[in-house]
Enzyme design. Structure first.
Site, PDB file in Angstrom:
ATOM      1  N   LYS A   1      17.434 -37.061 -26.837  1.00 32.64           N
ATOM      2  CA  LYS A   1      16.440 -36.394 -25.992  1.00 32.64           C
ATOM      3  C   LYS A   1      17.140 -35.844 -24.770  1.00 32.64           C
ATOM      4  CE  LYS A   1      11.903 -35.959 -26.090  1.00 32.64           C
ATOM      5  NZ  LYS A   1      11.047 -36.091 -27.276  1.00 32.64           N
TER       6      LYS A   1
ATOM      7  N   GLY B   1      -4.804 -34.275 -22.655  1.00 32.73           N
ATOM      8  CA  GLY B   1      -3.811 -33.215 -22.664  1.00 32.73           C
ATOM      9  C   GLY B   1      -4.375 -31.977 -23.343  1.00 32.73           C
TER      10      GLY B   1
HETATM   11  N1  GLU Z   1      10.000 -32.857 -29.032  1.00 33.44           N
HETATM   12  C1  GLU Z   1       9.422 -33.190 -30.305  1.00 33.44           C
HETATM   13  C2  GLU Z   1       9.268 -34.687 -30.447  1.00 33.44           C
HETATM   14  O1  GLU Z   1       9.182 -35.439 -29.498  1.00 33.44           O
HETATM   15  C3  GLU Z   1      10.194 -32.552 -31.446  1.00 33.44           C
HETATM   16  C4  GLU Z   1      11.630 -32.888 -31.504  1.00 33.44           C
HETATM   17  C5  GLU Z   1      12.432 -32.017 -32.465  1.00 33.44           C
HETATM   18  O2  GLU Z   1      11.854 -31.141 -33.092  1.00 33.44           O
HETATM   19  O3  GLU Z   1      13.627 -32.233 -32.541  1.00 33.44           O
HETATM   20  O4  GLU Z   1       9.126 -35.177 -31.530  1.00 33.44           O
END
Ligand code: GLU
Length: 428
Positions: free
Chosen positions: A107, A219
């Site tokens: 992340k 949200g």
């Molecule tokens: N941000 C999204 C999640 O928390 C997608 C992550 C991605 O597609 O790599 O799952």
């Protein structure tokens, strides 16, 4: 992020420790999986429109890549912290494992508020972030994607900077790209739709017809919007949504007992999911305090905003009518609140299962980029539905068989897969 005492990474570790005990994992595997493999802290100088230079702080955390390249979004948020990003990267590892896609977890986050940045400044921030991390991410290493307050345009700027640095095209370096520029049809809808695919299966298992249900949603970003749309198509009625008000710097809930009209509300919503309050009031919405989405007399709650929203302090205010919670957000429920929900017998579809549709579609996007052949939207969504539905049933079958809470069952499947991969590689 709202509460300074709340540490999401501690929460992620707590959740992990509990399941590690059940699985009787050895010490080395525990040590490896309860911490990220790598974390990067970067400073990103950006030349602002007024000629000054502002330095932004950014993070990228790679929690685990034993099952494949690390994968996870990048968030833009004024209250981003390294511990939030560490927690989210951990949850990404479990998320990819529970839907059984060959990716690890990571992340990223940048401390910024895109509401206050021009398009040019946002572009510079995206490019600057990639300049700092170009040799630590990449299609075979760590693949970013959109998340809170980032979108397809941000992804394309990041890709362009990466390709400029590397001197070649690498469409698999990032996902959530615009359609026509290496993006997959259905990616924008995927997370929200995925939440509802799992909810649909949960209702089916309990013999509940969606037409006879109501829901309240926290949200109004992409996840919430597409979840509401599909839930409506199934015949369900959303009676309240909450949304962040940038001017007031707090959220409000918008209620319509006859059912929220998604297209009507979207016509008064900004690109970050902020609803225009006066206009919504003109449309007949009752405006309530932000937390009130949680106390509605509905069958289903869908938290689809940020972490740490259903807590020990507010869980008792949830209506006794609520039977299902589908977690669209990452980490919306604290362990303290989770205990209460479990005792009450609420059926919780845990975050890293419910919201895995986004990353699953990201995986499809990579596959399509690799082939340089793109599927029709129906094909993408059919594959997504299949993947989400089978992951849901694997978890709910285990939960039924061993009389487990859904979150624990999902963790058992995910952690087992990752622990096995680490073992097979000879890491532990
Ligand atoms: N941000 C999204 C999640 O928390 C997608 C992550 C991605 O597609 O790599 O799952």
């Amino acid at each position: 992020m709202a509460d300074k005492a709340f540490n999401p990474f501690k929460m992620a570790q707590e959740q992990f420790d509990k399941v590690a005990d059940i699985l009787e994992l050895d010490e080395a595997t525990r040590e490896l999986l309860r911490n990220p493999l790598r974390e990067y802290h970067v400073s990103i100088p950006v030349k602002m429109d007024d000629g000054t230079v502002k330095v932004f702080r950014g993070f990228r955390v790679q929690h685990n890549d034993s099952r494949g390249p690390a994968k996870g979004g990048i968030r833009f948020h004024p209250h981003e912290t390294i511990d939030t990003v560490k927690a989210l990267s951990t949850w990404m590892t479990w998320k990819c494992a529970v839907v059984d896609i060959p990716l690890g977890g990571s992340k990223g986050g940048v401390i910024c508020d895109p509401h206050n940045l021009s398009q040019r400044e946002q572009e510079q921030l995206c490019r600057g972030f990639v300049r700092q991390l170009a040799h630590d991410v990449g299609p075979l290493r760590d693949v970013p994607a959109p998340d809170v307050m980032t979108n397809a345009q941000h992804m394309l700027w990041m890709l362009d900077e990466y390709e400029t640095i590397m001197g070649a095209k690498f469409p698999g370096m990032i996902t959530g790209k615009p359609v026509g520029m290496g993006g997959s049809l259905g990616r924008t809808e995927a997370t929200g739709y995925g939440v509802i695919y799992t909810l649909r299966e949960a209702l089916k298992n309990h013999g509940v017809d969606p037409k006879n249900t109501t829901a309240s949603v926290q949200g109004f970003g992409k996840v919430a919007q597409y979840a509401i749309r599909l839930y409506n198509q199934m015949g369900g009625k959303v009676i309240a949504v909450s949304s962040w008000d940038q001017g007031e710097q707090k959220s409000f809930s918008y209620k319509k007992a006859t059912g929220v009209d998604i297209d009507e509300l979207l016509s008064v919503t900004d690109r970050y999911g902020g609803i225009n309050r006066p206009k919504a009031m003109q449309m007949g919405y009752e405006v309530l305090p932000g937390e009130d989405w949680l106390i509605q007399d509905v069958d289903i709650l869908i938290p689809a905003a940020l972490e740490n929203q259903i807590t020990g302090a507010n869980v008792q205010s949830i209506s006794k009518k609520v039977r299902f919670i589908a977690e669209g957000a990452n980490g919306p429920t604290t362990p303290e609140a989770d205990k209460v929900l479990r005792e009450r017998g609420v059926f919780v579809i845990p975050d890293f299962l419910a919201n895995a549709g986004g990353v699953t579609c990201s995986y499809f996007e990579q596959v399509q980029c690799n082939m340089n052949y793109f599927w029709e939207k129906d094909e993408v969504l059919a594959k997504l539905d299949l993947k989400m539905t089978s992951a849901f049933h694997a978890v709910s079958d285990l939960a039924k068989k061993k009389n487990l809470y859904m979150r624990d069952a999902a963790y058992i499947i995910a952690i087992n897969r990752v622990a096995q991969a680490c073992k097979d590689r000879g890491w532990v």
